[in-house]
Design a protein around this motif. Structure first.
Motif, short mmCIF file in Angstrom:
data_model
loop_
_atom_site.label_atom_id
_atom_site.label_comp_id
_atom_site.label_asym_id
_atom_site.label_seq_id
_atom_site.Cartn_x
_atom_site.Cartn_y
_atom_site.Cartn_z
N SER A 1 0.85 -1.19 0.00
CA SER A 1 0.00 0.00 0.00
C SER A 1 0.89 1.24 0.00
N ALA A 2 0.28 2.35 -0.41
CA ALA A 2 1.02 3.63 -0.41
C ALA A 2 0.01 4.76 -0.28
N HIS A 3 0.41 5.80 0.43
CA HIS A 3 -0.44 7.00 0.53
C HIS A 3 0.43 8.22 0.84
N TYR A 4 -0.15 9.38 0.63
CA TYR A 4 0.54 10.63 0.92
C TYR A 4 0.02 11.19 2.24
N ASP A 5 0.94 11.47 3.17
CA ASP A 5 0.59 12.08 4.45
C ASP A 5 0.84 13.58 4.32
N ARG A 6 -0.23 14.33 4.21
CA ARG A 6 -0.13 15.77 3.96
C ARG A 6 0.52 16.50 5.14
N ARG A 7 0.17 16.11 6.37
CA ARG A 7 0.73 16.81 7.54
C ARG A 7 2.24 16.62 7.65
N ALA A 8 2.72 15.44 7.36
CA ALA A 8 4.16 15.17 7.44
C ALA A 8 4.87 15.47 6.13
N ASP A 9 4.11 15.74 5.06
CA ASP A 9 4.65 15.94 3.71
C ASP A 9 5.57 14.78 3.33
N ARG A 10 5.02 13.56 3.43
CA ARG A 10 5.76 12.35 3.12
C ARG A 10 4.89 11.38 2.33
N VAL A 11 5.51 10.68 1.39
CA VAL A 11 4.88 9.54 0.74
C VAL A 11 5.24 8.34 1.61
#
Length: 137
Positions: free
Chosen positions: A26-36
Motif C-alpha cells: 500500500s502507499a499513501h501521501y501524508d499531507r501533515r508530514a509531507d511524506r509519501v
C-alpha cells in the motif's frame, strides 16, 4: 482479452521469482508530514518527501494523494502526474533518472556553504567577479 496457457504459466513463474523480495502492499501521501508512505510486504515502511522524487517535487497534495501500487508491488504510479517510481530503486536511494539525480546533486552542491567557498567567492569578487564566458566562433 484472452490469456493463453503459456502466458499464464510465464506470469506464474515471474511471480514465483518475486517471492522473498520486498514489494509494496500500500502507499499513501501524508499531507501533515509531507511524506509519501509505502508499506512493504516485509512489514517495513518507507517514507520520503515528494521533493526528493522526480515528477513529484512540484505536485499538489491532491495529485500526490492518488497513488497506485502495481499488481506485482514493484512500482508506484501517480496517474494525475504521469509519474512512476520503481520500488527496488527507491530502496537503493534512487529517486529518479540519472540525469535528474545529477541535477539535484549539482543544485545541492551550489547551495553548500563553507569557509573555503566563501573565501574563494571573496577573492573572485576582488578580481571583478565571475569571468565572462567567451563565445567561440
Amino acid at each position: 482479452m484472452n490469456i493463453t496457457e503459456r502466458e499464464l504459466v510465464e506470469a506464474e513463474r515471474n511471480m514465483a521469482s518475486l517471492r522473498g523480495e520486498a514489494r509494496a502492499v500500500s502507499a499513501h501521501y501524508d499531507r501533515r508530514a509531507d511524506r509519501v508512505l509505502v508499506r512493504l510486504n516485509t512489514g517495513l515502511e518507507l517514507a520520503f518527501p515528494p521533493s526528493m522524487a522526480e515528477g513529484l517535487a512540484d505536485a499538489s497534495p491532491a495529485d500526490l494523494n492518488q497513488i497506485e501500487v502495481s499488481p506485482a508491488g514493484l512500482g508506484l504510479h501517480w496517474p494525475m502526474l504521469d509519474a512512476d517510481l520503481y520500488l527496488p530503486a527507491l530502496l537503493q536511494g534512487v529517486f529518479g533518472s540519472p540525469g535528474w539525480m545529477a541535477a539535484q546533486l549539482g543544485a545541492s552542491g551550489g547551495r553548500a556553504r563553507s569557509a573555503a567557498k566563501a573565501a574563494a567567492a571573496r577573492e573572485n569578487g576582488r578580481k571583478g567577479g565571475r569571468p565572462r564566458t567567451r563565445k567561440l566562433g
